[in-house]
Scaffold this active site. Structure first.
Site, PDB file in Angstrom:
ATOM      1  N   SER A 215       0.738  -1.244  -0.088  1.00 26.19           N
ATOM      2  CA  SER A 215       0.210  -0.088   0.086  1.00 26.19           C
ATOM      3  C   SER A 215       0.869   1.135  -0.147  1.00 26.19           C
ATOM      4  O   SER A 215       1.922   1.211   0.634  1.00 26.19           O
ATOM      5  CB  SER A 215      -0.831   0.218   1.282  1.00 26.19           C
ATOM      6  OG  SER A 215      -1.647   1.216   1.361  1.00 26.19           O
TER       7      SER A 215
ATOM      8  N   LYS B 273      -4.401  -6.703   3.450  1.00 22.33           N
ATOM      9  CA  LYS B 273      -4.354  -5.551   2.505  1.00 22.33           C
ATOM     10  C   LYS B 273      -5.738  -5.170   2.206  1.00 22.33           C
ATOM     11  O   LYS B 273      -6.070  -3.970   2.087  1.00 22.33           O
ATOM     12  CB  LYS B 273      -3.291  -5.821   1.522  1.00 22.33           C
ATOM     13  CG  LYS B 273      -3.518  -5.015   0.201  1.00 22.33           C
ATOM     14  CD  LYS B 273      -3.051  -3.352   0.641  1.00 22.33           C
ATOM     15  CE  LYS B 273      -2.626  -2.421  -0.768  1.00 22.33           C
ATOM     16  NZ  LYS B 273      -3.780  -2.442  -1.727  1.00 22.33           N
TER      17      LYS B 273
ATOM     18  N   HIS C  85      -7.491  -3.404   5.009  1.00 25.85           N
ATOM     19  CA  HIS C  85      -6.793  -2.114   5.005  1.00 25.85           C
ATOM     20  C   HIS C  85      -7.625  -1.265   3.824  1.00 25.85           C
ATOM     21  O   HIS C  85      -8.012  -0.081   4.369  1.00 25.85           O
ATOM     22  CB  HIS C  85      -5.488  -2.274   4.674  1.00 25.85           C
ATOM     23  CG  HIS C  85      -4.684  -1.004   4.183  1.00 25.85           C
ATOM     24  ND1 HIS C  85      -4.850  -0.251   2.899  1.00 25.85           N
ATOM     25  CD2 HIS C  85      -3.933  -0.126   4.623  1.00 25.85           C
ATOM     26  CE1 HIS C  85      -4.257   0.775   2.702  1.00 25.85           C
ATOM     27  NE2 HIS C  85      -3.561   1.008   3.976  1.00 25.85           N
ATOM     28  N   ASN C  86      -7.831  -1.645   2.740  1.00 30.54           N
ATOM     29  CA  ASN C  86      -8.438  -0.930   1.671  1.00 30.54           C
ATOM     30  C   ASN C  86      -9.798  -0.765   1.990  1.00 30.54           C
ATOM     31  O   ASN C  86     -10.291   0.447   1.805  1.00 30.54           O
ATOM     32  CB  ASN C  86      -8.349  -1.649   0.284  1.00 30.54           C
ATOM     33  CG  ASN C  86      -7.004  -1.395  -0.331  1.00 30.54           C
ATOM     34  OD1 ASN C  86      -5.947  -1.208   0.257  1.00 30.54           O
ATOM     35  ND2 ASN C  86      -7.019  -1.252  -1.708  1.00 30.54           N
TER      36      ASN C  86
ATOM     37  N   GLU D 187      -9.857   1.984   4.534  1.00 29.53           N
ATOM     38  CA  GLU D 187      -9.503   3.394   3.504  1.00 29.53           C
ATOM     39  C   GLU D 187     -10.889   4.068   3.143  1.00 29.53           C
ATOM     40  O   GLU D 187     -11.172   5.269   3.008  1.00 29.53           O
ATOM     41  CB  GLU D 187      -8.595   3.040   2.496  1.00 29.53           C
ATOM     42  CG  GLU D 187      -8.280   3.951   1.492  1.00 29.53           C
ATOM     43  CD  GLU D 187      -7.429   3.421   0.394  1.00 29.53           C
ATOM     44  OE1 GLU D 187      -6.523   2.740   0.754  1.00 29.53           O
ATOM     45  OE2 GLU D 187      -7.525   3.736  -0.613  1.00 29.53           O
TER      46      GLU D 187
END
Ligand code: NBP
Length: 475
Positions: A128, A182, A185-186, A189
């Site tokens: 990222s 990940k 995480h997105n 976000e």
């Protein structure tokens, strides 16, 4: 063979990571399906370090010292499978293939198993930080076999972002775990961006601020608890003036948000795992609603039914929005970490949430001061049932709660959509509720489907004979 690492796929991400490795003193073998990108990289940035130009996959593999380490940075999906297949055919047992693309974690699980059967180490690594991070230090989330991290870890840790001397990279866990975290995480976000968007919307429509005034608020917030990359760039975007019209750029951009799919993946996975990631889901759906241009155009004249006046206590309401944003952000992260715990249990990954909070402090898009607090919370209690229950966050919400409710009430009265603020608050109220209406749901399910229910005063499962004499039987 003299290269310590090879990078194949030299579009923006791959070429920046290759340069990052070279700048850290590694000899980097370069490969791309079409030679043009390789030559462009060498022409423009050959001076960054020691590169080995290769044209064929065989040449590329031959340029690497053993065990070979190859980082794939091609388009996620079929292209990744094609490249893995070509590489695997040319590599030897013990070599390491790293997929740094945005792969779906279930694809990574499948690929890891297939490579393992051929004696190869396959590492799905979430990366990222976008282009800038790739060049100057991303957050890296490598999964795959622990042994491969011994040879690979030092390289990845040296090119990752560093916070307080700690690299934003650590071995996450087996097979697809790196890509899974990940993905979450997105998702976080997405939620973070939506919450910031709702705050912006309130400043604009409830307080009548212009873009510049809102930018100033975000700039100020960036020196407090909300300090983060996303808050920082929000101020920059809001401050940008359009050269063509002289208007704030944000006022001339079409208000239809697009998405590439990682938010949607997060929500789909959360549905399968049974984890309510309401903040992330609202963010994905809010983008979808914004993009429903035909419906929105047709709905323009619908009744608003506005109640009440716009707030006049500008300073207080500004602070209330900040509190609502902070509390909702805590909920979004708590939900994301719940999903990580559920994924970890489902796939036996033994993930460490505190490690994730640590590596997300730098390099990645959600990097924020806040992550230090999450790291501390998990250090103090690695088996926290919910981040919301950590003393620091519990108190932060206690401080914010009145403001949070007021913001949702005012937005609702004024007809300003705040799906993520409101649903985070409802989630919080649901979590702390003495008694939920789910008892009624269970009664209804038993009525139409004989699905049974539990009693508060006895063990076991029960069923009421709804279409008989309505007496209760033990199921
Ligand atoms: P792209 O996702 O645009 O992919 C372009 C690269 O894929 C080129 O090198 C292209 O080779 C290669 N490629 C394709 Br397309 N099909 C191929 C095939 N069948 N065989 C071999 N190579 C093939 O590049 P990117 O934006 O740099 O992203 C790379 C990866 O990193 C993606 O998985 C992306 O999701 C991920 N990622 C991107 C970001 C970001 O901010 N952009 C952030 C984090 C992760 P060619 O030059 O010959 O066409």
């Amino acid at each position: 063979a003299r290269a310590q690492i090879g990078v194949t796929g030299l579009a923006v991400m791959g070429s920046n990571i290759a340069r990052n490795f070279a700048r850290h003193g590694y000899t980097v073998a370069l490969h791309n399906r079409s030679i043009g990108k390789t030559d462009a990289l060498l022409a423009e940035h050959g001076g960054d370090g020691d590169f080995v130009r290769t044209e064929t996959v065989e040449e590329f593999v031959a340029a690497l010292e053993k065990p070979r380490r190859v980082l794939i940075m091609v388009k996620a999906g079929d292209a990744t499978d094609a490249v893995i297949e070509e590489l695997a055919a040319a590599m030897e047992p013990g070599d390491i293939i790293i997929d740094g693309g945005n792969a779906l974690y279930t694809d990574t699980i499948r690929r890891e198993a297939a490579m393992k059967a051929r004696g190869l180490n396959f590492v799905g690594a979430g990366i990222s930080g976008g282009e800038e991070g790739a060049l100057n230090g991303p957050a890296i989330m490598p999964g795959g076999p622990k042994e491969s991290y011994e040879s690979l870890g030092p390289l990845l840790e040296s090119i990752a972002a560093q916070v307080d001397g700690v690299p934003c990279c650590t071995h996450i866990g087996p097979d697809g775990s790196g890509h899974f975290v990940k993905m979450v995480h997105n998702g976080i976000e997405y939620a973070d961006m939506q919450l910031i968007g709702e705050a912006y919307n309130l400043f604009r429509d409830a307080l009548g601020f212009d873009a510049k005034q809102i930018a100033d608020v975000f700039t100020q917030w960036n020196s407090g608890d909300l300090e983060s990359y996303l808050v920082e760039i929000t101020a920059e975007v809001l401050n940008q003036v359009d050269a063509k019209t002289g208007q704030p750029l944000v006022d001339v951009i079409v208000d239809a948000a697009e998405q590439k799919g990682t938010g949607r993946w997060t929500v789909k996975s959360a549905l399968d795992l049974g984890i309510p990631v309401t903040g992330i889901a609202e963010a994905v759906f809010a983008r979808a609603l914004s993009g429903s241009r035909t419906q929105r155009a047709a709905a323009k004249g619908l009744a608003s039914g506005v109640l009440g006046e716009k707030p006049t206590d500008v300073a207080e309401f500004t602070e209330a929005i900040r509190q609502a944003l902070y509390a909702s952000k805590i909920v979004a992260y708590a939900q994301g970490f719940d999903q990580i715990a559920a994924g970890s249990a489902e796939y036996n990954w033994d993930l460490h949430p505190g490690d994730l909070a640590t590596i997300w402090r730098g390099g990645c898009i959600i990097r924020a001061r806040f992550l230090n607090r999450i790291k501390e919370a998990y250090e103090a209690d690695p088996s926290l049932p919910s981040l919301i229950l950590a003393p620091y966050f519990r108190e932060a919400i206690e401080t914010a709660i009145d403001s949070w409710r007021r913001v949702v009430v005012v937005a609702t009265q004024l007809g300003i959509p705040v799906p993520a603020f409101a649903s985070s608050l409802s989630y919080y109220d649901g979590l702390r509720a003495e008694r939920l209406p789910a008892a009624l749901t269970q009664g209804q399910r038993d009525f139409f489907g004989a699905h049974t229910y539990e009693r508060i005063d006895a063990e076991g499962k029960y069923h009421t004979l709804w279409s008989g004499d309505r007496s209760e039987v033990q199921a």
